[in-house]
Design a protein around this motif. Structure first.
Motif, PDB file in Angstrom:
ATOM      1  N   LEU A  70       0.825  -1.201   0.000  1.00 25.40           N
ATOM      2  CA  LEU A  70       0.000   0.000   0.000  1.00 25.40           C
ATOM      3  C   LEU A  70       0.863   1.257   0.000  1.00 25.40           C
ATOM      4  O   LEU A  70       0.577   2.224  -0.709  1.00 25.40           O
ATOM      5  N   ARG A  71       1.935   1.246   0.773  1.00 27.91           N
ATOM      6  CA  ARG A  71       2.824   2.419   0.816  1.00 27.91           C
ATOM      7  C   ARG A  71       3.494   2.630  -0.533  1.00 27.91           C
ATOM      8  O   ARG A  71       3.693   3.769  -0.971  1.00 27.91           O
ATOM      9  N   LYS A 106       0.982   4.157  -2.799  1.00 28.61           N
ATOM     10  CA  LYS A 106       0.791   5.555  -2.431  1.00 28.61           C
ATOM     11  C   LYS A 106       1.855   6.434  -3.082  1.00 28.61           C
ATOM     12  O   LYS A 106       1.558   7.550  -3.547  1.00 28.61           O
ATOM     13  N   TYR A 138     -10.324   4.004  -4.634  1.00 25.97           N
ATOM     14  CA  TYR A 138      -8.896   3.675  -4.716  1.00 25.97           C
ATOM     15  C   TYR A 138      -8.048   4.863  -4.235  1.00 25.97           C
ATOM     16  O   TYR A 138      -7.173   4.720  -3.377  1.00 25.97           O
ATOM     17  N   TYR A 139      -8.333   6.055  -4.774  1.00 24.24           N
ATOM     18  CA  TYR A 139      -7.564   7.230  -4.387  1.00 24.24           C
ATOM     19  C   TYR A 139      -7.869   7.674  -2.962  1.00 24.24           C
ATOM     20  O   TYR A 139      -6.978   8.178  -2.256  1.00 24.24           O
ATOM     21  N   LEU A 149      -5.613   5.497  -0.706  1.00 27.41           N
ATOM     22  CA  LEU A 149      -4.179   5.788  -0.792  1.00 27.41           C
ATOM     23  C   LEU A 149      -3.833   7.201  -0.339  1.00 27.41           C
ATOM     24  O   LEU A 149      -2.801   7.413   0.299  1.00 27.41           O
ATOM     25  N   VAL A 164      -3.642   5.540   3.992  1.00 30.89           N
ATOM     26  CA  VAL A 164      -2.367   4.802   4.101  1.00 30.89           C
ATOM     27  C   VAL A 164      -1.300   5.683   4.752  1.00 30.89           C
ATOM     28  O   VAL A 164      -1.134   6.836   4.371  1.00 30.89           O
TER      29      VAL A 164
END
Length: 422
Positions: free
Chosen positions: A302-303, A306, A414-415, A418, A422
């Protein structure tokens, strides 16, 4: 960019603000870089930047009634924001106009399924030689460094050799041809090698089958032969491109290997939902195959995701380059061919087009993110991430309610995850 030792500090005019609860995202929409901070630190920054002078800002930080570690954080934050140009010392812009892309025809010998210009063999308006020479003289008077000749397919014109010969004789800068490569015979390759500096050739596949699917049977070998002819006459600067589609996106390795064998530079382009690309969107679009569902099981993944998202909304269209179409109309670029962005007609220009009011009006429009003017987007707290980073494509996407809605339904969650979680 100036150094942090300079005394003046202000927000970059391309810095935009997004808010979610007590968090703020500072997005540099010219570069796409962004930072998420607590709202209280944003409010402090606003107060500090009102002071304008860096030395006084540093002194003011010491007098703020916060913990020492937070003072250090604010100092490091200012340094970081400066480094990624969210803060600047000046919002003045000085761009040198260097390049023009000129479509000498909108006709093409191919009928590619994804063509953004919907080009085919039907002529819908073409300049005569006299007008083309007049336009070239205009370019030369502007002291441009690069002239890119495109279409349609530029080589389809029977007077193509005369056009290039005139340009080469009178223009001392770099001449680039954008072509599908199918009309480059051995004789034409020799002429091109003597008069043209660089080539951008579209292939859109890595073998006969993949190219035929998009560009038609027999196209692959004609392009390969044309490239080999150019190489045989010593042409070095050749870029060969492939638009990534659902069919070929997993074959980038094969495309790179083909380009390596040919001695050319591979270029990958994104699929654009414009022209026949819009008509055949369901056939080619990659995003519909992607899984944007995110879990929190893999924090590292996830990072990394991002880090990959950006908030880019601007380019240098109209500032360091411009586009002239097959009837002489001027636009900031080849993707912004809409009435709202027409600057004028080059055949009617007696002076540098940048001096006219309409140019300034068009460029002012480009300084506003498209999503800020769309009712259903303007209050969304991830709107700058949702854009594609090309003002032309964004204008096409977000001013069409069907396209906008589909994009929102697919990408917003999704955005949201992130950018804010996250």
């Amino acid at each position: 960019m100036s150094t942090l030792s300079n005394n003046k500090v202000e927000w970059n005019k391309y810095t935009k603000i997004l808010k979610n609860n007590n968090k703020i995202i500072l997005a540099q929409t010219q570069t796409g870089l962004w930072v998420r901070i607590e709202e209280r630190f944003y409010e402090l920054l606003n107060e500090l930047i009102e002071i304008k002078e860096l030395d006084k800002i540093k002194g003011e930080i010491e007098s703020i009634n916060v913990a020492q570690n937070e003072k250090l954080y604010i100092k490091e934050l200012i340094k970081k924001l400066w480094e990624i140009n969210i803060l600047t010392s000046s919002n003045e812009e000085n761009y040198e106009l260097e390049e023009v892309t000129f479509a000498i025809t909108n006709s093409c010998n191919l009928n590619c399924k994804h063509c953004t210009a919907s080009a085919n063999e039907v002529f819908r308006g073409t300049l005569n030689l006299r007008d083309i020479y007049k336009i070239f003289d205009y370019f030369i008077a502007m002291n441009l460094k690069i002239v890119v000749i495109t279409g349609g397919e530029p080589l389809i014109r029977k007077d193509f050799p005369e056009i290039i010969s005139y340009l080469r004789k009178n223009f001392k800068g770099k001449i680039v041809i954008m072509t599908n490569g199918t009309l480059i015979s051995k004789k034409m390759a020799k002429f091109l090698s003597e008069n043209v500096d660089a080539f951008d050739i579209s292939l859109d596949g890595y073998d006969e089958k993949s190219v035929a699917f998009i560009r038609g049977e027999g196209t692959y070998q004609k392009v390969i032969d044309g490239i080999k002819y150019l190489k045989s006459f010593g042409v070095e600067e050749i870029r060969v491109s492939m638009v990534n589609t659902r069919q070929n996106v997993h074959h980038n390795k094969e495309f790179k290997e083909l380009c390596q064998d040919l001695g050319v530079k591979p270029v990958f382009r994104g699929f654009d939902r414009v022209g026949r690309g819009e008509k055949n969107y369901d056939i080619f679009n990659i995003e519909r195959d992607l899984d944007f569902t995110l879990s929190r099981e893999n924090e590292k993944e996830l990072r990394n995701l991002k880090k990959q998202i950006n908030a880019k909304n601007y380019c240098k269209a109209g500032k360091n380059g411009f586009y002239v179409d097959e009837i002489g109309d001027i636009y900031p670029c080849s993707v912004l061919i809409y009435p709202a962005f027409k600057i004028g007609n080059v055949l009617e220009m007696e002076d540098d087009f940048r001096k006219i009011k309409n140019y300034k009006d068009v460029m002012k429009k480009l300084e506003t993110c498209v999503v800020d003017n769309v009712d259903k987007c303007k209050d969304c707290n991830v709107r700058y991430f949702c854009t594609k980073g090309c003002p032309g494509l964004d204008y096409h996407l977000f001013t069409n309610e069907e396209f906008r809605k589909e994009r929102c339904e697919q990408m917003r969650e999704y955005y949201q995850k992130l950018a804010w979680e996250v």
